[in-house]
Write a protein that holds these residues in place. Structure first.
Motif, PDB file in Angstrom:
ATOM      1  N   MET A   1       0.667  -1.134   0.423  1.00 28.46           N
ATOM      2  CA  MET A   1       0.280  -0.174   0.078  1.00 28.46           C
ATOM      3  C   MET A   1       0.583   1.107  -0.186  1.00 28.46           C
ATOM      4  O   MET A   1       0.085   1.694  -0.873  1.00 28.46           O
ATOM      5  CB  MET A   1      -1.063   0.094   0.744  1.00 28.46           C
ATOM      6  CG  MET A   1      -1.885   1.089   1.248  1.00 28.46           C
ATOM      7  SD  MET A   1      -3.132   1.023   2.307  1.00 28.46           S
ATOM      8  CE  MET A   1      -2.342   1.591   3.873  1.00 28.46           C
TER       9      MET A   1
ATOM     10  N   LEU B   1      -7.008  -1.433   4.264  1.00 29.10           N
ATOM     11  CA  LEU B   1      -6.707  -2.761   3.635  1.00 29.10           C
ATOM     12  C   LEU B   1      -7.693  -3.279   4.848  1.00 29.10           C
ATOM     13  O   LEU B   1      -8.029  -2.616   5.825  1.00 29.10           O
ATOM     14  CB  LEU B   1      -4.869  -3.030   5.060  1.00 29.10           C
ATOM     15  CG  LEU B   1      -3.492  -2.092   4.814  1.00 29.10           C
ATOM     16  CD1 LEU B   1      -2.872  -2.745   5.317  1.00 29.10           C
ATOM     17  CD2 LEU B   1      -3.050  -2.806   3.177  1.00 29.10           C
TER      18      LEU B   1
ATOM     19  N   ILE C   1      -5.928  -5.498  -0.477  1.00 35.68           N
ATOM     20  CA  ILE C   1      -5.487  -3.941  -0.525  1.00 35.68           C
ATOM     21  C   ILE C   1      -6.367  -3.502  -1.694  1.00 35.68           C
ATOM     22  O   ILE C   1      -6.998  -4.022  -2.743  1.00 35.68           O
ATOM     23  CB  ILE C   1      -4.461  -3.586  -1.227  1.00 35.68           C
ATOM     24  CG1 ILE C   1      -3.376  -3.367  -0.148  1.00 35.68           C
ATOM     25  CG2 ILE C   1      -4.057  -1.639  -1.192  1.00 35.68           C
ATOM     26  CD1 ILE C   1      -2.420  -3.882  -1.611  1.00 35.68           C
TER      27      ILE C   1
END
Length: 174
Positions: free
Chosen positions: A154, A167, A174
């Motif tokens: 991420m 998340l 993601i």
């Protein structure tokens, strides 16, 4: 998984004469423990510790501060920093015990808060429906990664091409 049921038929028709479904009752209570954290690494570490505990966490997600601010749940949108959200479901006394134990276990990661059933259902509906992204007409990517790599991936995406992300699945989505 019905596609696997007909895998041997090579696309031809089939007849099912007996089908059995396993269903579970709606839990008596649902609660969410929120852990306010300042960075992604602490949020993922809190999720990891909760999921590895014996407190039967049924869902875990991490919402960075910019995503949490978009929530319709006031406890989430008014909080400081990111939020690690951990759902616990089941019989009333069990849920109360497990949420209390989780709050004690995770107190070292940041301030904790507990959402009751109505707010819990609203928060997890937002997460399920990715409600934080649907109004802007933006591209929506869903990336499935190993949970231990979720925060790192991420972060890399944010540095490379920008965008917003959160998340789910304990860090694996993601």
């Amino acid at each position: 998984d019905l596609s696997k049921l007909l895998a041997g038929s090579f696309g031809t028709l089939a007849v099912m004469t007996d089908v059995t479904f396993k269903v579970l009752p709606v839990p008596e209570k649902s609660r969410t423990v929120l852990v306010m954290t300042e960075d992604h690494a602490k949020g993922v570490a809190a999720m990891r510790d909760a999921l590895h505990s014996s407190y039967e966490v049924s869902a875990a997600a991490y919402l960075p501060a910019d995503i949490a601010a978009l929530s319709d749940v006031s406890y989430v949108s008014s909080g400081k920093g990111g939020h690690c959200a951990l759902r616990v479901e089941g019989p009333g006394p069990s849920v109360e015990y497990r949420t209390g134990a989780l709050r004690q276990l995770l107190a070292g990661f940041g301030e904790t808060e507990e959402l009751h059933t109505t707010n819990t259902n609203a928060l997890w509906r937002e997460i399920r429906d990715v409600a934080y992204f649907v109004s802007g007409g933006e591209q929506l990517w869903r990336l499935s990664v190993p949970p231990s790599e979720g925060a790192r991936v991420m972060q890399k995406i944010a540095e490379s091409i920008g965008g917003r992300a959160f998340l789910d699945w304990g860090g694996g989505l993601i």
